[in-house]
Design an enzyme around this catalytic site. Sequence first.
Site, PDB file in Angstrom:
ATOM      1  N   THR A   1       2.522  -1.471 -11.491  1.00 42.98           N
ATOM      2  CA  THR A   1       3.075  -1.673  -9.962  1.00 42.98           C
ATOM      3  C   THR A   1       2.717  -2.847  -9.597  1.00 42.98           C
ATOM      4  O   THR A   1       3.053  -3.557  -8.698  1.00 42.98           O
ATOM      5  CB  THR A   1       2.701  -0.519  -9.199  1.00 42.98           C
ATOM      6  OG1 THR A   1       3.442   0.705  -9.703  1.00 42.98           O
ATOM      7  CG2 THR A   1       3.298  -0.494  -7.741  1.00 42.98           C
TER       8      THR A   1
ATOM      9  N   ALA B   1       4.332  -8.560  -1.937  1.00 45.00           N
ATOM     10  CA  ALA B   1       3.335  -9.585  -2.024  1.00 45.00           C
ATOM     11  C   ALA B   1       2.980  -9.914  -0.515  1.00 45.00           C
ATOM     12  O   ALA B   1       2.703 -11.188  -0.345  1.00 45.00           O
ATOM     13  CB  ALA B   1       3.878 -11.003  -2.627  1.00 45.00           C
TER      14      ALA B   1
ATOM     15  N   HIS C   1      -1.047  -7.148   4.316  1.00 45.88           N
ATOM     16  CA  HIS C   1      -0.813  -6.471   5.391  1.00 45.88           C
ATOM     17  C   HIS C   1      -2.192  -6.135   6.463  1.00 45.88           C
ATOM     18  O   HIS C   1      -3.370  -6.246   5.875  1.00 45.88           O
ATOM     19  CB  HIS C   1      -0.498  -4.864   5.135  1.00 45.88           C
ATOM     20  CG  HIS C   1       1.043  -4.959   4.510  1.00 45.88           C
ATOM     21  ND1 HIS C   1       2.081  -5.231   5.119  1.00 45.88           N
ATOM     22  CD2 HIS C   1       1.178  -4.375   3.285  1.00 45.88           C
ATOM     23  CE1 HIS C   1       3.155  -4.961   4.318  1.00 45.88           C
ATOM     24  NE2 HIS C   1       2.798  -4.444   3.277  1.00 45.88           N
TER      25      HIS C   1
ATOM     26  N   ARG D   1       6.768   2.578  -6.300  1.00 45.60           N
ATOM     27  CA  ARG D   1       5.537   2.956  -5.546  1.00 45.60           C
ATOM     28  C   ARG D   1       5.207   4.224  -5.897  1.00 45.60           C
ATOM     29  O   ARG D   1       5.846   5.073  -6.404  1.00 45.60           O
ATOM     30  CB  ARG D   1       5.851   2.983  -3.905  1.00 45.60           C
ATOM     31  CG  ARG D   1       6.435   1.882  -3.690  1.00 45.60           C
ATOM     32  CD  ARG D   1       7.220   2.084  -2.130  1.00 45.60           C
ATOM     33  NE  ARG D   1       7.995   1.315  -1.650  1.00 45.60           N
ATOM     34  CZ  ARG D   1       9.233   0.727  -1.700  1.00 45.60           C
ATOM     35  NH1 ARG D   1       9.968   1.686  -2.743  1.00 45.60           N
ATOM     36  NH2 ARG D   1       9.879  -0.082  -1.019  1.00 45.60           N
TER      37      ARG D   1
ATOM     38  N   ILE E   1      -1.794   5.549  -4.142  1.00 43.44           N
ATOM     39  CA  ILE E   1      -1.864   4.350  -3.556  1.00 43.44           C
ATOM     40  C   ILE E   1      -0.614   3.692  -3.585  1.00 43.44           C
ATOM     41  O   ILE E   1      -0.144   2.898  -4.328  1.00 43.44           O
ATOM     42  CB  ILE E   1      -2.862   3.483  -4.337  1.00 43.44           C
ATOM     43  CG1 ILE E   1      -4.168   4.125  -4.674  1.00 43.44           C
ATOM     44  CG2 ILE E   1      -3.403   2.125  -3.443  1.00 43.44           C
ATOM     45  CD1 ILE E   1      -4.871   4.595  -3.529  1.00 43.44           C
TER      46      ILE E   1
ATOM     47  N   CYS F   1      11.602 -26.424 -13.113  1.00 42.62           N
ATOM     48  CA  CYS F   1      11.700 -25.710 -11.806  1.00 42.62           C
ATOM     49  C   CYS F   1      10.686 -25.499 -11.189  1.00 42.62           C
ATOM     50  O   CYS F   1      10.610 -25.585  -9.883  1.00 42.62           O
ATOM     51  CB  CYS F   1      12.345 -24.596 -12.196  1.00 42.62           C
ATOM     52  SG  CYS F   1      14.091 -24.616 -13.116  1.00 42.62           S
TER      53      CYS F   1
HETATM   54  C1  FAD Z   1       8.533  -2.468  -4.243  1.00 44.24           C
HETATM   55  C2  FAD Z   1       7.013  -2.422  -3.722  1.00 44.24           C
HETATM   56  C3  FAD Z   1       6.603  -3.162  -2.709  1.00 44.24           C
HETATM   57  C4  FAD Z   1       5.184  -3.338  -2.229  1.00 44.24           C
HETATM   58  N1  FAD Z   1       5.007  -4.080  -1.452  1.00 44.24           N
HETATM   59  C5  FAD Z   1       3.458  -4.264  -0.977  1.00 44.24           C
HETATM   60  C6  FAD Z   1       2.727  -5.227  -0.355  1.00 44.24           C
HETATM   61  O1  FAD Z   1       3.715  -6.034   0.139  1.00 44.24           O
HETATM   62  N2  FAD Z   1       1.560  -5.335   0.048  1.00 44.24           N
HETATM   63  C7  FAD Z   1       0.543  -4.420  -0.535  1.00 44.24           C
HETATM   64  O2  FAD Z   1      -0.398  -4.387   0.005  1.00 44.24           O
HETATM   65  N3  FAD Z   1       1.041  -3.436  -1.402  1.00 44.24           N
HETATM   66  C8  FAD Z   1       2.663  -3.421  -1.692  1.00 44.24           C
HETATM   67  N4  FAD Z   1       2.762  -2.487  -2.835  1.00 44.24           N
HETATM   68  C9  FAD Z   1       2.029  -1.604  -3.177  1.00 44.24           C
HETATM   69  C10 FAD Z   1       1.023  -2.123  -4.285  1.00 44.24           C
HETATM   70  O3  FAD Z   1       1.873  -2.852  -4.994  1.00 44.24           O
HETATM   71  C11 FAD Z   1       0.436  -0.896  -5.090  1.00 44.24           C
HETATM   72  O4  FAD Z   1      -0.075  -0.038  -4.011  1.00 44.24           O
HETATM   73  C12 FAD Z   1      -0.636  -1.508  -6.264  1.00 44.24           C
HETATM   74  O5  FAD Z   1      -0.035  -2.279  -6.896  1.00 44.24           O
HETATM   75  C13 FAD Z   1      -1.010  -0.150  -7.000  1.00 44.24           C
HETATM   76  O6  FAD Z   1      -1.998  -0.720  -7.732  1.00 44.24           O
HETATM   77  P1  FAD Z   1      -2.663   0.577  -8.764  1.00 44.24           P
HETATM   78  O7  FAD Z   1      -3.741  -0.404  -9.427  1.00 44.24           O
HETATM   79  O8  FAD Z   1      -2.986   1.702  -8.159  1.00 44.24           O
HETATM   80  O9  FAD Z   1      -1.492   0.679  -9.704  1.00 44.24           O
HETATM   81  P2  FAD Z   1      -0.955  -0.148 -10.890  1.00 44.24           P
HETATM   82  O10 FAD Z   1      -0.847  -1.463 -10.631  1.00 44.24           O
HETATM   83  O11 FAD Z   1       0.372   0.772 -11.464  1.00 44.24           O
HETATM   84  O12 FAD Z   1      -1.945   0.044 -12.063  1.00 44.24           O
HETATM   85  C14 FAD Z   1      -2.174   1.319 -12.973  1.00 44.24           C
HETATM   86  C15 FAD Z   1      -2.570   0.857 -14.192  1.00 44.24           C
HETATM   87  O13 FAD Z   1      -3.217   2.196 -14.857  1.00 44.24           O
HETATM   88  C16 FAD Z   1      -2.477   2.022 -16.233  1.00 44.24           C
HETATM   89  N5  FAD Z   1      -2.731   3.431 -16.981  1.00 44.24           N
HETATM   90  C17 FAD Z   1      -1.915   4.515 -16.548  1.00 44.24           C
HETATM   91  N6  FAD Z   1      -2.176   5.545 -17.353  1.00 44.24           N
HETATM   92  C18 FAD Z   1      -3.135   5.005 -18.169  1.00 44.24           C
HETATM   93  C19 FAD Z   1      -4.068   5.684 -19.224  1.00 44.24           C
HETATM   94  N7  FAD Z   1      -3.727   6.852 -19.450  1.00 44.24           N
HETATM   95  N8  FAD Z   1      -4.738   4.801 -19.753  1.00 44.24           N
HETATM   96  C20 FAD Z   1      -5.065   3.753 -19.669  1.00 44.24           C
HETATM   97  N9  FAD Z   1      -4.479   3.052 -18.516  1.00 44.24           N
HETATM   98  C21 FAD Z   1      -3.498   3.639 -17.863  1.00 44.24           C
HETATM   99  C22 FAD Z   1      -1.256   1.527 -16.217  1.00 44.24           C
HETATM  100  O14 FAD Z   1      -0.797   0.829 -17.307  1.00 44.24           O
HETATM  101  C23 FAD Z   1      -1.296   0.618 -15.064  1.00 44.24           C
HETATM  102  O15 FAD Z   1      -1.812  -0.766 -15.555  1.00 44.24           O
HETATM  103  C24 FAD Z   1       4.181  -2.539  -3.200  1.00 44.24           C
HETATM  104  C25 FAD Z   1       4.756  -1.710  -4.081  1.00 44.24           C
HETATM  105  C26 FAD Z   1       6.091  -1.462  -4.500  1.00 44.24           C
HETATM  106  C27 FAD Z   1       6.591  -0.829  -5.660  1.00 44.24           C
END
Ligand code: FAD
Length: 472
Positions: A55, A61, A64, A325, A349, A416
């Site tokens: 995600t 991006a 906030h 999300r 998250i 580009c």
């Molecule tokens: C459309 C959209 C818009 C958003 N806009 C914003 C914004 O403007 N500002 C903001 O602050 N946030 C925003 N967010 C939220 C933000 O992107 C997320 O909250 C954040 O990226 C979550 O990060 P994470 O590390 O929890 O999850 P992820 O980035 O999903 O990372 C989790 C990782 O765990 C790994 N994993 C899973 N299971 C296993 C396993 N068994 N073994 C090893 N690895 C594993 C996965 O491969 C993945 O890489 C947005 C989200 C979306 C979808």
Amino acid sequence: MTVTRTGPLPTGPEAEYDVVVVGAGVVGCAIARALARHPLRVALVEAASDVGDGTSKANTAILHTGFDAAPGTLEARMVREGHRLLGAFASEAGIPVEPLGALLVAWDEQQRAALPRLAEKAERNGHLATRLLSADELRAREPHLGPGALAGLAVPGESVICPWTTTLAYATQAVRSGVDLHLDCRVEKVRTGDPWHRLVTRRGALRTRHLVNACGLHADAFDALLDRRDFTVTPRRGQLLVFDKFARDLVRHILLPVPGPLGKGVLVSPTVYGNVMLGPTAEDLDDKTATGTTAEGLAGLREQGGRIVPALLDEEVTAVYAGLRAATGQEDYRCTAHPALRYVTVGGIRSTGLSASLALAEHVLGLLADCGLDPGPERPLAPVRMPNLGEAFRRPYRDAELIARDPEFGMIVCHCERVTRGEIRAAYASEIPPAGPDGLRRRTRARGGRCQGHFCGAEVRALSESYGKGAR
Ligand SMILES: Cc1cc2nc3c(=O)[nH]c(=O)nc-3n(C[C@H](O)[C@H](O)[C@H](O)COP(=O)(O)OP(=O)(O)OC[C@H]3O[C@@H](n4cnc5c(N)ncnc54)[C@H](O)[C@@H]3O)c2cc1C
């Protein structure tokens, strides 16, 4: 400093850690970086072949302020604190951030009536600088706004940021400060024990005293490996359109709608790369791999975007994408210490994790202490300075001194996005080199512009093969 992507994992004492963080998204990388300030053996273990490949690579991006979070929640606290921490870290590490400020736009009477309540909510969240705007004031600030905007709320401090550089900067600093990063290394089983938990990955086994679940969309599945079933993650898809750089002059601020029950709603925002973004949708799905876009979703976005900034629809679309999300049915994060298991879950998250990441990392350190971890004294982290991908700051092709020192930074390959040979070489020479073309794009922007690699693709590929040979 160890980064592994292939082959069996190390064995013996090399495979024993004080803490293993599973998941190298923006949250897991921030946690690993926070742990690296202490004399601990730490591993960051990721299923994908790169950091930030879930995600964290596909969001809107925005850094906030947390003005609209539900007051009193963990999310409200983390976003407010994370905004401050990431703002400071970004200037230290060279992550591009533009504090454009946001304008919340009311398009009907109901939304207009909600604005003072939102200003009050912002105040309860510690954001005292919002200001109600009349329709004329709104239009003076945003001349291309569509007809029918009734009033607005100005929210200073909302900023645009490069999410790719943020995750990479955390991971790079963690690795430079002694964290082992194991990529392409999905954790498939956990055998809990005392003092060691045994993690079985697709590349071998690791042992750890403490464990952190930062698995994003898969946090519920990972919890289940330890017999915890506290919540279910529902992927909430957000599709987005990216307009060409010619659209950049149409938008000065981050233009937000008045939030609704499914979240923050559809926004129009500049990006640090000089584009304009429109989205995201909010669709609850069952499939955690459904990151494709749909004709219906994109058409709906164009319709809404056409109302916000009508002239946007005359501009070319450079790219479309979607992110998922991690919704859990609760309007807050799901961060829990499980002391008996020496295990911390960092779940739910949802749409603010990028902004909250550094505060969440500090919070998780506290939860690990609740699980018995004594992190020991603090030490300084190895400094990082990331390559700049932001148009508001000096890029290598405009840096005469750098080019004089190293002429490859004056040789443009991707016209580009004006990416030079020197930047591609540097990406492959870095601690965490790209694993493929998408990883290179996130590190340099190569092939990310209006031709999407049509003209530079062959040269970028040839350079990647040549520089990639020596990469770790
Ligand atoms: C459309 C959209 C818009 C958003 N806009 C914003 C914004 O403007 N500002 C903001 O602050 N946030 C925003 N967010 C939220 C933000 O992107 C997320 O909250 C954040 O990226 C979550 O990060 P994470 O590390 O929890 O999850 P992820 O980035 O999903 O990372 C989790 C990782 O765990 C790994 N994993 C899973 N299971 C296993 C396993 N068994 N073994 C090893 N690895 C594993 C996965 O491969 C993945 O890489 C947005 C989200 C979306 C979808």
